[in-house]
Write a protein that holds these residues in place. Sequence first.
Motif, PDB file in Angstrom:
ATOM      1  N   PRO A 258      32.038  14.764  51.465  1.00 59.68           N
ATOM      2  CA  PRO A 258      30.607  15.226  51.620  1.00 59.68           C
ATOM      3  C   PRO A 258      29.965  16.312  52.327  1.00 59.68           C
ATOM      4  O   PRO A 258      30.449  16.310  53.653  1.00 59.68           O
ATOM      5  N   PRO A 259      29.208  17.028  52.002  1.00 62.03           N
ATOM      6  CA  PRO A 259      29.182  18.181  52.635  1.00 62.03           C
ATOM      7  C   PRO A 259      27.960  18.263  52.876  1.00 62.03           C
ATOM      8  O   PRO A 259      26.961  17.206  52.947  1.00 62.03           O
ATOM      9  N   VAL A 260      27.525  19.360  54.741  1.00 64.22           N
ATOM     10  CA  VAL A 260      26.480  18.831  55.138  1.00 64.22           C
ATOM     11  C   VAL A 260      25.728  20.252  55.522  1.00 64.22           C
ATOM     12  O   VAL A 260      26.460  21.029  55.355  1.00 64.22           O
ATOM     13  N   PHE A 261      24.564  20.303  54.812  1.00 65.71           N
ATOM     14  CA  PHE A 261      24.027  21.768  55.753  1.00 65.71           C
ATOM     15  C   PHE A 261      23.306  21.838  57.159  1.00 65.71           C
ATOM     16  O   PHE A 261      22.508  20.666  57.265  1.00 65.71           O
ATOM     17  N   LEU A 262      23.777  22.327  58.472  1.00 71.42           N
ATOM     18  CA  LEU A 262      23.098  21.834  59.712  1.00 71.42           C
ATOM     19  C   LEU A 262      22.568  22.596  60.197  1.00 71.42           C
ATOM     20  O   LEU A 262      22.866  24.258  59.576  1.00 71.42           O
ATOM     21  N   GLU A 263      20.866  22.426  60.148  1.00 72.18           N
ATOM     22  CA  GLU A 263      19.367  23.583  60.642  1.00 72.18           C
ATOM     23  C   GLU A 263      19.635  22.892  62.066  1.00 72.18           C
ATOM     24  O   GLU A 263      18.928  21.836  62.575  1.00 72.18           O
ATOM     25  N   ILE A 264      19.684  24.261  62.710  1.00 69.79           N
ATOM     26  CA  ILE A 264      18.877  24.135  64.448  1.00 69.79           C
ATOM     27  C   ILE A 264      17.918  24.876  64.676  1.00 69.79           C
ATOM     28  O   ILE A 264      18.498  26.454  63.552  1.00 69.79           O
ATOM     29  N   HIS A 265      16.846  24.478  65.267  1.00 72.37           N
ATOM     30  CA  HIS A 265      16.251  24.887  65.457  1.00 72.37           C
ATOM     31  C   HIS A 265      16.096  24.944  66.918  1.00 72.37           C
ATOM     32  O   HIS A 265      15.554  24.228  67.636  1.00 72.37           O
ATOM     33  N   TYR A 266      16.237  26.078  67.623  1.00 75.58           N
ATOM     34  CA  TYR A 266      16.290  26.110  69.420  1.00 75.58           C
ATOM     35  C   TYR A 266      15.098  27.238  69.917  1.00 75.58           C
ATOM     36  O   TYR A 266      14.721  27.852  69.304  1.00 75.58           O
ATOM     37  N   ASN A 267      13.902  26.850  70.170  1.00 75.64           N
ATOM     38  CA  ASN A 267      12.495  27.511  70.485  1.00 75.64           C
ATOM     39  C   ASN A 267      13.166  27.137  72.037  1.00 75.64           C
ATOM     40  O   ASN A 267      12.010  26.831  72.920  1.00 75.64           O
ATOM     41  N   GLY A 268      13.299  28.724  72.747  1.00 74.56           N
ATOM     42  CA  GLY A 268      13.453  29.171  74.611  1.00 74.56           C
ATOM     43  C   GLY A 268      11.873  30.227  74.595  1.00 74.56           C
ATOM     44  O   GLY A 268      11.945  30.206  75.880  1.00 74.56           O
ATOM     45  N   SER A 269      11.401  30.722  73.740  1.00 77.05           N
ATOM     46  CA  SER A 269      10.706  31.729  73.905  1.00 77.05           C
ATOM     47  C   SER A 269       9.335  30.917  74.196  1.00 77.05           C
ATOM     48  O   SER A 269       8.625  30.300  74.110  1.00 77.05           O
ATOM     49  N   THR A 270       8.548  31.364  75.487  1.00 74.16           N
ATOM     50  CA  THR A 270       6.748  30.874  75.433  1.00 74.16           C
ATOM     51  C   THR A 270       6.552  31.427  74.608  1.00 74.16           C
ATOM     52  O   THR A 270       5.029  30.357  74.530  1.00 74.16           O
ATOM     53  N   ASN A 271       6.323  31.798  73.377  1.00 77.77           N
ATOM     54  CA  ASN A 271       5.468  32.614  72.523  1.00 77.77           C
ATOM     55  C   ASN A 271       5.850  31.599  70.874  1.00 77.77           C
ATOM     56  O   ASN A 271       7.157  32.396  70.382  1.00 77.77           O
ATOM     57  N   ALA A 272       5.923  31.032  70.601  1.00 73.88           N
ATOM     58  CA  ALA A 272       6.261  29.710  69.311  1.00 73.88           C
ATOM     59  C   ALA A 272       5.902  30.837  68.239  1.00 73.88           C
ATOM     60  O   ALA A 272       7.242  30.442  67.086  1.00 73.88           O
ATOM     61  N   LYS A 273       5.422  31.712  67.965  1.00 80.47           N
ATOM     62  CA  LYS A 273       5.223  32.435  66.714  1.00 80.47           C
ATOM     63  C   LYS A 273       5.728  33.936  66.470  1.00 80.47           C
ATOM     64  O   LYS A 273       6.447  34.555  65.797  1.00 80.47           O
TER      65      LYS A 273
END
Length: 522
Positions: A258-273
């Motif tokens: 089966p297929p998989v869609f991998l989604e990664i969020h790395y939040n390294g900035s002090t500014n979340a936006k």
Amino acid sequence: MLLPARKALLQGISRGCYRLFSGTQQSYSSGKKGLILGIYEREKEKEDGTHLTEVGDLFDRTVSGKLRDMLAVSGPPLKKGKTRIFYGLHQDFPSVVVVGLGKKDAGVSDQEQWNESKENIRAAVSAGCRLVQDLEIACVEVDPCGDAQAAAEGSVLGLFEYNELKEKKKKPVAAHLHGSTEKEAWQKGVLYAEGQNLARQLMEAPANYITPIKFAELIEQKLQAAGGDVKVHIRPESWIEEEQMGAFLSVAKGSDEPPVFLEIHYNGSTNAKESPLVFVGKGVTFDSGGISLKPSLGMDAMRGDMGGAATVCSAIVTAAALKLPINIIGLVPLCENMPSGKANKPGDVVKAKNGKTIQVDNTDAEGRLLLADALCYAHKFDSRAIVNAATLTGAMDVALGSAATGVFTNSTWLWTHLHEASIVTGDRVWRMPLFQHYAKQVTESQLADLNNIGKYSRSGGACTAAAFLKEFITVPHWAHLDIAGVMSNKDEVSYLRKGMSGRPTRTLVEFAARLSWDKQNP
């Protein structure tokens, strides 16, 4: 009077040396150890004297006292990349390997488009480490050779070998910084190289060991170990269907995996936006070609067709380990491309996430179908830039071979950052054309909006593939990296053994680091 740095270095040598490895400082004063020291070429052919590095000079003057004399009688001056081994110079180091670094101030070469000094160090240190490994010495201390990061990269990259599935393995060698200075630069080099080695490990592993789900789970584990603010989403087939990624699903349906869609969020900035950098990687964990079956000779190498996924994910793991102050999103469609009764057939028409229809005239041009949907999804995020990597076309290998990654981009700003990063890492990139000339070849299709191979399948194949992807791009800063030519290494890069290369992971890391410093968009 010694300068502080030289005094610290001398103290390190006299105490048996402090070594840094994976962020831990330890003191070793006994056991079988090797030592690697660098030597520069003479500026003039008839010039007298031996041009050791600062560390080598201190070792000879304050510890050994014999090195220069032995170099003088052991043969002609040591050339770039060559090694010479000496025994009995010091009780703590039964084996001392001297490596040729070439010219001391080589610097950036306009011809070669890389920093020649750094490349010389990587190649020389790698050769020295392998020689120590052949002697079955478990620990080696490495002269920083004027650039501790490059020396660490040469050590860690040069010693890597994929032998996890073999009963008989080479004994591992731990490489450490020689002396107590430049620890931060050394550790940075270790992390850069370990990132590339992770990509090499993923690409080299057999396809029955690295399936789509196993790939995603392994990356999740690595990101958890790296630490930092990281969120990982492993999206199942039902989610992919809900997102209407018809092009991606059309490839995946030919396999029982089966297929998989991998989604990664790395939040390294002090500014979340802060707007993120978005990496997209082609994740075909095995590519048989589908109904347009590949020749059997060399098909085993298609376990590495997820090189785009491996390099972008490894780059994010490294960014997290380095704690880079930048937000990065990784998007990776993962599946196999297999022939079966459910597989795409030449002439089939599929629909991408943005509603465009695609005539699939060659099922072996499947990577662009995965990327089409992933790139559409990438537009969901207010990105600074979208960069995708893929082992996309054999035509790219024909065009550039293994010398450089081909880059197709609509942004000079983005190209400049990628190019400058590649000069530092020595893992080069080269800009390729993205002319409207190529777009016409994929948009003139008999049955659909687009054709996945274009009217002239053999002419400018890498360029028409890039033009196809551009049809799914609306942002001003996008780059497509075709890494098919750099997927594997024979002997072209001396500090990489034969096998999957993991390129251009370090260039992606350096690129992300540079964007983290440069907060201004054009």
